[in-house]
Design an enzyme around this catalytic site. Structure first.
Site, PDB file in Angstrom:
ATOM      1  N   LYS A   1       4.226   9.226   8.428  1.00  0.00           N
ATOM      2  CA  LYS A   1       3.814   8.593   9.697  1.00  0.00           C
ATOM      3  C   LYS A   1       4.630   9.094  10.895  1.00  0.00           C
ATOM      4  CE  LYS A   1       1.256   4.792   7.838  1.00  0.00           C
ATOM      5  NZ  LYS A   1      -0.108   4.561   8.260  1.00  0.00           N
TER       6      LYS A   1
ATOM      7  N   ASP B   1       9.418   2.884  -0.401  1.00  0.00           N
ATOM      8  CA  ASP B   1       8.397   3.570   0.379  1.00  0.00           C
ATOM      9  C   ASP B   1       8.598   3.175   1.840  1.00  0.00           C
ATOM     10  OD1 ASP B   1       6.219   4.553   1.665  1.00  0.00           O
ATOM     11  OD2 ASP B   1       4.718   3.561   0.417  1.00  0.00           O
TER      12      ASP B   1
ATOM     13  N   TYR C   1       0.870  -1.185   0.000  1.00  0.00           N
ATOM     14  CA  TYR C   1       0.000   0.000   0.000  1.00  0.00           C
ATOM     15  C   TYR C   1       0.901   1.228   0.000  1.00  0.00           C
ATOM     16  CZ  TYR C   1      -3.404   3.505   1.485  1.00  0.00           C
ATOM     17  OH  TYR C   1      -4.205   4.620   1.549  1.00  0.00           O
TER      18      TYR C   1
HETATM   19  C1  PLP Z   1       3.714   2.119   3.167  1.00  0.00           C
HETATM   20  C2  PLP Z   1       2.738   3.242   3.122  1.00  0.00           C
HETATM   21  N1  PLP Z   1       2.885   4.219   2.208  1.00  0.00           N
HETATM   22  C3  PLP Z   1       2.044   5.262   2.118  1.00  0.00           C
HETATM   23  C4  PLP Z   1       0.973   5.356   2.987  1.00  0.00           C
HETATM   24  C5  PLP Z   1       0.035   6.526   2.879  1.00  0.00           C
HETATM   25  O1  PLP Z   1       0.250   7.391   3.934  1.00  0.00           O
HETATM   26  P1  PLP Z   1      -0.892   8.447   4.359  1.00  0.00           P
HETATM   27  O2  PLP Z   1      -1.985   7.662   4.993  1.00  0.00           O
HETATM   28  O3  PLP Z   1      -0.160   9.355   5.302  1.00  0.00           O
HETATM   29  O4  PLP Z   1      -1.311   9.135   3.123  1.00  0.00           O
HETATM   30  C6  PLP Z   1       0.780   4.380   3.958  1.00  0.00           C
HETATM   31  C7  PLP Z   1      -0.363   4.467   4.901  1.00  0.00           C
HETATM   32  O5  PLP Z   1      -0.694   3.552   5.617  1.00  0.00           O
HETATM   33  C8  PLP Z   1       1.671   3.289   4.029  1.00  0.00           C
HETATM   34  O6  PLP Z   1       1.508   2.302   4.917  1.00  0.00           O
END
Ligand code: PLP
Length: 461
Positions: A295, A267, A165
């Site tokens: 986060k 990521d 994700y």
């Molecule tokens: C690995 C990863 N990338 C991107 C995101 C997206 O982050 P946000 O919820 O701050 O948009 C998340 C959210 O859970 C994530 O787990």
């Protein structure tokens, strides 16, 4: 106990869940009232669809240190951590001070402030990439990373891993958590839209590979020669429990992409500071072209960062790609992030977390053994989860086979026993913050043991 459940075991497990859900709702009458009242002006009665969880959303009133309290006054050891964003714990003095001092001096200018320089320098030191920019959420960070990979290479296609994700923008809302039917054949996974509202034309630009499988990437690179801009992945998958890269996988992936003129984005929105001071990037000693963070970075304040090589970020500096945003580098976010890096995510804090990680893993493994559960613990720094399957999971198809009913029953036992784990069953992980202590972890272990014993005695009977 086995995860191949007989109909009788299945019925007993449903019985346990029904009992625990009843206790859950009984403990939270105010939450129940608020959940109803909220529906009048909040769509679905919540502020993000992920807050709609069974049996009802939990409404919180405050957090301090390692604890949170719901509106009914129930106290919880908070291992939910705001979906992995509360590595600092709650109301950490250093974060609170940084925010309140900055608030007195103005919260928004849309002009750079000196804290941004300090934060970028510290991230460069920790993650090994020289140049940084900021944004406000993980979604924005990965969106910028993908735009950049496309802009630099002049190519449209990207590769994404099945089960990762990366936020809720169109290019990555593909094959996030497909069921078996939508996922397509394992040797050629489909590009399955993860939500309604994502145009097929965009979904088709995102090709799907399998984690820990270099051949699946090599095949796509060969089939689409000189058409692939780059690849994005969570270097440790954390939206499918915790799935670790096999030795050499990340380094070989980087070489493979480079040979084909494609870029690589790690990521680290979820892994980032939670697995260690410099994320998976430092732990695995593999330097991608781009890193995204969010986060836990801002100590609980909304902030994201995008780091890149001199070549990649030179493209931004020269105006090849306009990386913009009114709130990028917001002074409040920068002040909190500076405090997070300088005073909270310190070597001493990581030593403390490591001790608690070991304690949690050992205690839960012991209860698994005592009760003969088919499960195991997987941890990565401050993050950890129980996987209700016999063997190590190496990719999303393996994760699909993990039984989710145990996860929900476990979550309910923890919640009713005063430990708040993230909901969503087998997908999420606990987060140990710098403010947790041994007593907090012992509560987690004791609740797990109670759950495991209940499952054993009730399903064996
Ligand atoms: C690995 C990863 N990338 C991107 C995101 C997206 O982050 P946000 O919820 O701050 O948009 C998340 C959210 O859970 C994530 O787990």
């Amino acid at each position: 106990m086995s995860t191949d459940m007989s109909a009788d075991t299945d019925a007993k497990l449903k019985e346990i869940i029904a009992e625990q859900e009843e206790i859950f709702v009984r403990r939270q009458p105010k939450s129940q009232r608020l959940a109803e009242q909220a529906k009048q002006h909040l769509a679905g009665g919540v502020t993000s669809s992920w807050q709609i969880t069974a049996p009802q959303p939990v409404w919180l009133s405050r957090g301090l240190g390692s604890k949170v309290w719901d509106v009914d006054g129930n106290e919880y050891v908070d291992l939910h951590g705001g979906y992995g964003a509360a590595l600092a714990g709650h109301a950490h003095p250093a974060i609170a001070q940084a925010i309140s001092e900055q608030a007195k001096n103005g919260t928004h200018f849309a002009q750079p402030t000196p804290d941004a320089v300090a934060v970028a320098a510290e991230l460069a030191e920790r993650f090994g990439l020289p140049q940084w920019r900021f944004a406000n959420s993980g979604t924005e960070a990965t969106m910028d990373a993908i735009h950049l990979m496309r802009s630099i290479t002049g190519r449209d296609l990207i590769i994404k891993i099945e089960g990762c994700y990366h936020g809720h923008h169109d290019s990555v809302q593909v094959s996030v958590a497909p069921d078996e039917e939508d996922a397509g054949p394992q040797e050629k996974p489909s590009s399955a839209p993860a939500s309604s509202g994502i145009p097929r034309a965009i979904t088709d630009l995102t090709l799907i590979a399998t984690f820990n499988d270099l051949d699946s990437v090599a095949r796509l690179l060969e089939e689409h020669e000189n058409e692939i801009a780059g690849m994005i992945l969570e270097p440790v998958m954390m939206n499918a429990g915790i799935i670790k890269p096999q030795p050499g996988y990340l380094a070989q992936l980087k070489d493979l992409l480079r040979e084909n003129g494609a870029l690589l984005t790690f990521d680290e929105v979820k892994t980032g500071l939670t697995v260690g001071p410099g994320g998976v990037t430092r732990q695995e000693n593999v330097q991608p072209d781009l890193i995204t963070l969010a986060k836990s970075l801002g100590g609980g304040v909304a902030v994201a960062a995008i780091g890149g090589t001199a070549e990649v970020m030179g493209h931004v500096a020269e105006g090849g790609y306009e990386m913009v945003g009114t709130f990028n580098g917001n002074p409040l976010a920068m002040a909190a992030t500076r405090a997070m890096l300088a005073e909270v995510a310190t070597p001493e804090a990581y030593r403390g977390i490591e001790k608690l990680r070991q304690r949690a893993a050992a205690g839960i493994e012991e209860a698994i053994k005592t009760n003969g559960l088919t499960a195991h613990v997987v941890t990565a720094g401050a993050k950890g989860c129980v996987v209700f399957a016999p063997d190590t999971v190496t990719n999303y198809r393996g994760f699909l086979g993990v039984d989710d009913r145990y996860s929900h029953a476990h979550w309910l036992y923890q919640h009713n026993g005063g430990v708040f784990l993230p909901p969503w069953g087998k997908i999420e992980q606990w987060l140990i913050s710098v403010q947790h202590n041994e007593a907090d972890i012992d509560r987690l272990i004791a609740n797990f043991a109670e759950f495991a014993q209940a499952v054993r005695t009730r399903t064996e009977g």
